[in-house]
Each structure stands twice: as structure tokens, then as C-alpha cells.
Design a protein around this motif. Structure first.
Motif, mmCIF file in Angstrom:
data_model
loop_
_atom_site.group_PDB
_atom_site.id
_atom_site.type_symbol
_atom_site.label_atom_id
_atom_site.label_comp_id
_atom_site.label_asym_id
_atom_site.label_seq_id
_atom_site.Cartn_x
_atom_site.Cartn_y
_atom_site.Cartn_z
ATOM 1 N N ARG A 144 0.871 -1.245 0.076
ATOM 2 C CA ARG A 144 -0.107 -0.177 0.053
ATOM 3 C C ARG A 144 0.678 1.158 0.062
ATOM 4 O O ARG A 144 0.541 2.225 -0.542
ATOM 5 C CB ARG A 144 -0.938 -0.070 1.163
ATOM 6 N N TYR A 145 1.927 1.037 0.734
ATOM 7 C CA TYR A 145 2.934 2.455 0.812
ATOM 8 C C TYR A 145 3.838 2.560 -0.559
ATOM 9 O O TYR A 145 4.448 3.556 -0.893
ATOM 10 C CB TYR A 145 3.568 2.310 1.857
ATOM 11 N N TRP A 146 4.343 1.385 -1.011
ATOM 12 C CA TRP A 146 5.286 1.124 -2.205
ATOM 13 C C TRP A 146 4.610 1.326 -3.584
ATOM 14 O O TRP A 146 5.176 1.936 -4.483
ATOM 15 C CB TRP A 146 6.026 -0.001 -2.115
ATOM 16 N N ILE A 147 3.480 0.806 -3.653
ATOM 17 C CA ILE A 147 2.777 0.916 -5.049
ATOM 18 C C ILE A 147 1.731 1.893 -4.962
ATOM 19 O O ILE A 147 0.907 1.684 -4.474
ATOM 20 C CB ILE A 147 2.323 -0.634 -5.367
ATOM 21 N N ARG A 148 1.436 2.368 -6.194
ATOM 22 C CA ARG A 148 0.575 3.097 -6.624
ATOM 23 C C ARG A 148 -0.032 2.773 -8.002
ATOM 24 O O ARG A 148 0.976 2.514 -8.819
ATOM 25 C CB ARG A 148 0.833 4.958 -6.399
ATOM 26 N N PRO A 149 -1.440 2.728 -8.129
ATOM 27 C CA PRO A 149 -1.871 2.515 -9.484
ATOM 28 C C PRO A 149 -1.181 3.580 -10.695
ATOM 29 O O PRO A 149 -1.458 4.549 -10.531
ATOM 30 C CB PRO A 149 -3.304 2.590 -9.487
ATOM 31 N N GLU A 150 -0.511 2.986 -11.651
ATOM 32 C CA GLU A 150 0.017 3.815 -12.690
ATOM 33 C C GLU A 150 -0.663 3.755 -13.794
ATOM 34 O O GLU A 150 -0.451 4.667 -14.807
ATOM 35 C CB GLU A 150 1.298 3.408 -12.817
ATOM 36 N N ALA A 151 -1.585 3.008 -14.111
ATOM 37 C CA ALA A 151 -2.195 2.936 -15.370
ATOM 38 C C ALA A 151 -3.024 4.176 -15.851
ATOM 39 O O ALA A 151 -2.795 4.565 -16.881
ATOM 40 C CB ALA A 151 -3.301 1.916 -15.509
ATOM 41 N N ALA A 152 -3.804 4.969 -14.821
ATOM 42 C CA ALA A 152 -4.417 6.077 -15.271
ATOM 43 C C ALA A 152 -3.335 7.153 -15.710
ATOM 44 O O ALA A 152 -3.774 7.894 -16.222
ATOM 45 C CB ALA A 152 -4.999 6.425 -13.975
ATOM 46 N N ARG A 153 -2.227 7.153 -15.169
ATOM 47 C CA ARG A 153 -1.232 8.353 -15.426
ATOM 48 C C ARG A 153 -0.658 7.962 -16.799
ATOM 49 O O ARG A 153 -0.212 8.834 -17.420
ATOM 50 C CB ARG A 153 -0.099 8.084 -14.394
ATOM 51 N N ARG A 154 -1.043 6.919 -17.352
ATOM 52 C CA ARG A 154 -0.355 6.575 -18.842
ATOM 53 C C ARG A 154 -1.223 7.040 -19.765
ATOM 54 O O ARG A 154 -0.796 6.861 -21.061
ATOM 55 C CB ARG A 154 0.118 5.249 -19.068
#
Length: 512
Positions: free
Chosen positions: A310-320
Motif C-alpha cells: 500500500r505504501y510502495w505501490i500506486r496504480p500507474e495505469a491512469a497516469r499513462r
């Protein structure tokens, strides 16, 4: 056997002149109580650093031999500290002080040799050891920081600046990725040791038990190499960053951040490793237990994996996803879990009479979410908050999302980046399936987003989530039997979790 009485005794250590003399002295310590031996090593190190002789290759070999030989004492006393807290009682503080003193002394001793190499511009008889002593200094500073967390001591700005300086030196001297020996069993690099410290600090370490923090530290011995630091930072690829010119640790990478002292990294490989380890534990794969450590016990170990993710990973798909500018369009927004539950009640189209809406102008839009701007500052829409949004003045369906970033725009107006989680959220009721009934739990069901390959999930308040929990999900006239699985996203008051569907049946009470 650990003798607690020795925590309050003192012994005089011998002086360390050369490797042969040091080895003879260290051999006598093998027959001592672990703590007594450790105290003598600390006293020997203190004498070593008080010596006014110039740093030489022989003295460096003495230091490295002392370091490697003392590892056995460090390990045994660490095990005592992590697993016998109740037995230690007042001796806990004495043991903690001794361990942190040892780590600090080793780090400062290696620092003396680093300074000599730098001062002599690399023209010393031990300059070729610079990659090794820098990595070992970073390792001991990292150990000192970790043990500081056990007593609620955060990393001070002066320490961050020192760590940044050592990493930057290794980078500029082109040995950041050079593999060196930390001791007779472990190899590492300056980059891995530096990243190890950054990652450990990202997980709110002072909220964990010492044994949990030690377990994550063990994982990072294997996993830090999966995260590589880059100079060229692109928000489409990278997730977090650190500024080498500041006295601070890691932070989230934002689009407007640009600096030659910025280093950034992606979590893609680490994310895959966490998923692999979690799946292996769930399926009883013994090889995963071996890699994660002998203290890794299911289900606690799985919960800890979910916690660090939860602290290391953030969803990146939306940013691409490509963003398109939008003009003359306003959105209504309801913020927070309570507001979401209220507005998603079936048949309630007027929750704005009970919940204060915020009104934001749409700046840009993509399949993954919105960029919004407001004409006034607001305290409710903060990073990590769940929100509902829909066009202003419409009675249409709400979309649910999470605030991924908040900043002040060029005009000084607040701007938000919202990731869309679902365009059709459903409020459902969960009841424990243990046969005892229990209080109904409000939750939000998010159907699968096929266009973005996001699986269906549930949003619950944090206190209602437990990995493997069996629940009945009530929606309209149906009851679905489910088992909660991994957490894929979270905020301060909520978690979004996947679940396994075990079966379904009609709700006879409603059907009749």
C-alpha cells in the motif's frame, strides 16, 4: 545462553593494532556471553577511532575483520531483541543502546576512511576499497536508522543529507552499481543499500512492531535490487523520487518536478515480486517461505505484504492515458467514505441536501480520470480521499474515484488529479458468514472495468477488512458468498480489496 546480568556490567577491550592481533583477541570473545562480547567490541571500536594514526590499509583490514567477525554477535542479540521483548524488560533499553552504538561506531569508522580517500583525491593505498567501505557505511547507517524506528526516532535531515551525499559520490565515481562484499556471506551495491533505506522509510516504519520491521528489512535485502534509480524522471514511468539536495527521504513524483538533483524510480518489478510472493504463500509454496524468511507465518506474513504494498505501490495505469483538455464543464463532488455511502443509497438522488458538495471545473479528462481546478481552497478533497463525481446539475449516475494528487496551479488555484475507479459503483451490505450474523457492514462494489483491465473489487472501511474473511454480500435479491483477498489500494479510512466469489443464492426474505 543470554545472561541478562551482563547488560549492567563493564569489561575492558584490548587494543586493535593489526589483523593478527585483532584476530587473536576476537577468538577469545567466542567463548564470552554474546552481550559481553558485543560490549568489548564497542569498547575496542572506541579505542580504534581514538587512535591518532593516519588511516592505512592495515587499519582498514582490522576494521573490516572486526566488522565481519562481530556479525554473529549482532545476529544473535538481534534475535533476542525481536523475539523476547517481554523477557528483556528493563534490559531492553540497555540492549537497544548497545546495538545502536555499535552500528553508529562502525558507520563512523568507515566514514574516516572515506574522508581520507576523498581528501587525497583517490591517491591512498586503500582507494580501491572505496566501493566496499561506502556500501558498508550505508549499511550501518541503515541499521542505525532501523533500530531508531523501534524507539520512535525518525530520520533527521542531517542524516538524509549524509546518505544523499554518499550515494551521489558513488554515482559520480561510477561505482553505485558495483557489487561488493558486506561480509563473508552477502554481496550488495551502494545503490541497493541506499534504496533499501529509502524503501524502509516509506512504509511508516514507526507504526510496526520491531519483529515486523525486521521482516521487511530482510525482504529488502533481496528486493532492493529490483528498484533502480534514474536521473531522467518521467511521471508516465516513475512513481517516487528523492531530491539529493534536500534533507528529506522519498516522496511521490509529480509532473511539475524537475531538477538535476532529482532521482526517481519505478516500482513495476517490485510489484510483480510482491504479487508472486503473495500468491506463493496463499498456495503453500514452500520456496516462498524460504525466501521471505523463517519467521514468515501465514496469514500474518500475507497481511504484512499487503501493508508494504500500500505504501510502495500506486496504480500507474491512469497516469499513462492520454488527457484531453475540457472547457466550460463543472463537476459536483462528494468527499469521504461517509458521503459516498449516503449518496449511493438506492433511490437517493438528493444527497446534496445532506452532504455538502464541492464544485470543480474540469481542466482535462482521460479514460482514467479527471484533472480538476476550483476557484477556492478546500480542506475536504485531499490526496488519498475517495470521492464521487458527476456533471453539475445532472441526476445521472455517480462515478467513484480517488484523489491521487493535489497542488496549487499557475494561477494559485487548487488543482486535483482524480483516478476513476468505476463509473457504476454499487452500495452493498456485507454480513459475516460465520453463522453468528453480526452487524451489517456498508461497502461499495466496483464492477470490472474491462476497457482498463481493472478487476472487480470492494471498498470497505479499514477496520472492516481482514484477509481471508468470509462474508455474505447482499445486493438487491441476491446473496453472494465471498472471501476477501489482497488489498490493491488504500487510504487513511478505506481499503479497496479483491475477493473470491464462492457461490450465490436468492435472498428468500426479499424474494417473498
Amino acid at each position: 545462553m543470554f545472561n541478562f546480568l551482563t547488560l549492567f556490567s563493564k569489561k575492558q577491550a584490548g587494543f586493535l593494532d593489526n589483523v593478527k592481533a585483532a584476530d587473536q583477541w576476537l577468538q577469545t570473545l567466542r567463548h564470552e556471553d554474546e552481550y559481553d562480547a558485543l560490549k568489548q567490541v564497542i569498547e575496542g571500536l572506541a579505542d580504534f577511532m581514538k587512535n591518532q594514526e593516519a588511516p592505512t590499509r592495515e587499519r582498514l583490514k582490522v576494521l573490516m575483520h572486526l566488522d565481519e567477525t562481530s556479525q554473529v554477535f549482532q545476529h544473535r542479540l538481534g534475535v533476542t531483541y525481536f523475539h523476547h521483548q517481554a523477557d528483556l524488560k528493563r534490559a531492553e533499553d540497555a540492549l537497544w543502546k548497545s546495538m545502536t552504538t555499535l552500528f553508529s561506531q562502525f558507520a563512523h569508522a568507515y566514514q574516516l576512511f572515506i574522508r581520507e580517500v576523498v581528501a587525497q583525491r583517490g591517491k591512498t593505498e586503500f582507494s580501491r576499497y572505496l566501493p566496499t567501505i561506502t556500501a558498508r557505511a550505508l549499511r550501518y547507517y541503515g541499521q542505525s536508522i532501523k533500530w531508531g524506528y523501534f524507539h520512535q526516532e525518525p530520520v533527521q535531515p542531517v542524516m538524509w543529507k549524509r546518505l544523499h551525499k554518499y550515494y551521489q559520490m558513488s554515482e559520480e565515481s561510477r561505482f553505485a552499481g558495483t557489487e561488493v562484499s558486506l561480509d563473508s556471506k552477502r554481496l550488495s551495491t551502494c545503490s541497493n543499500e541506499y534504496m533499501h533505506i529509502l524503501l524502509l522509510d516509506m512504509i511508516k516504519p514507526m507504526t510496526l512492531k520491531p519483529s515486523q520491521l525486521e521482516m521487511v528489512d530482510h525482504w529488502l535485502d533481496h528486493w532492493a535490487r529490483l528498484v533502480e534509480l534514474d536521473r531522467d524522471c518521467t511521471p508516465d514511468t516513475h512513481m517516487h523520487c528523492v531530491d539529493l539536495s534536500t534533507g528529506a527521504g522519498a516522496r511521490k513524483l509529480l509532473e511539475e518536478m524537475h531538477s538535476p538533483t532529482l532521482r526517481c524510480w519505478s516500482m513495476a518489478d517490485l510489484y510483480l515480486q510482491i504479487r508472486k510472493s503473495r500468491a506463493g504463500l496463499s498456495e503453500g509454496d514452500w520456496s516462498e517461505h524460504v525466501e521471505l524468511g523463517e519467521d514468515c507465518v501465514v496469514p500474518d506474513c500475507i497481511e504484512l505484504l499487503d501493508y508494504v504494498a500500500r505504501y510502495w505501490i500506486r496504480p500507474e495505469a491512469a497516469r499513462r492515458l492520454h488527457r484531453s483538455p475540457v472547457e466550460d464543464r463543472m463537476m459536483e463532488m462528494a468527499c469521504g467514505v461517509g458521503a459516498i455511502y449516503s449518496c449511493l443509497q438506492p433511490g437517493d438522488r438528493r444527497c446534496g441536501h445532506k452532504i455538502p458538495f464541492e464544485h470543480w471545473a474540469v481542466q482535462d479528462e482521460s479514460e482514467g480520470g479527471y484533472g480538476l481546478v476550483e476557484a477556492r481552497h478546500t480542506e475536504r478533497a485531499q490526496e488519498g480521499k475517495l470521492v464521487l463525481v458527476k456533471p453539475s446539475g445532472h441526476d445521472g449516475s455517480w462515478e467513484i474515484g480517488v484523489v491521487r494528487w493535489k497542488k496549487d496551479g499557475e494561477a494559485g488555484l487548487p488543482e486535483l488529479g482524480i483516478e476513476r475507479l468505476s463509473d457504476d459503483p454499487k452500495q452493498v451490505t456485507l454480513i459475516s458468514a460465520d453463522g453468528n450474523g453480526g452487524q451489517a457492514i456498508k461497502s461499495v462494489f466496483l464492477p470490472k472495468l474491462y476497457q482498463r483491465d481493472i478487476d472487480s473489487s470492494l471498498i470497505l472501511q479499514t477496520q472492516d477488512y481482514r484477509d481471508g474473511r468470509l462474508l455474505d454480500m447482499h445486493y438487491r435479491n441476491n446473496i453472494f458468498s465471498i472471501r476477501l483477498t489482497e488489498v490493491v489500494d488504500s487510504g487513511e479510512e478505506w481499503v479497496r480489496a479483491h475477493f473470491d466469489l464462492l457461490g450465490n443464492r436468492k435472498d428468500q426474505a426479499k424474494a417473498s
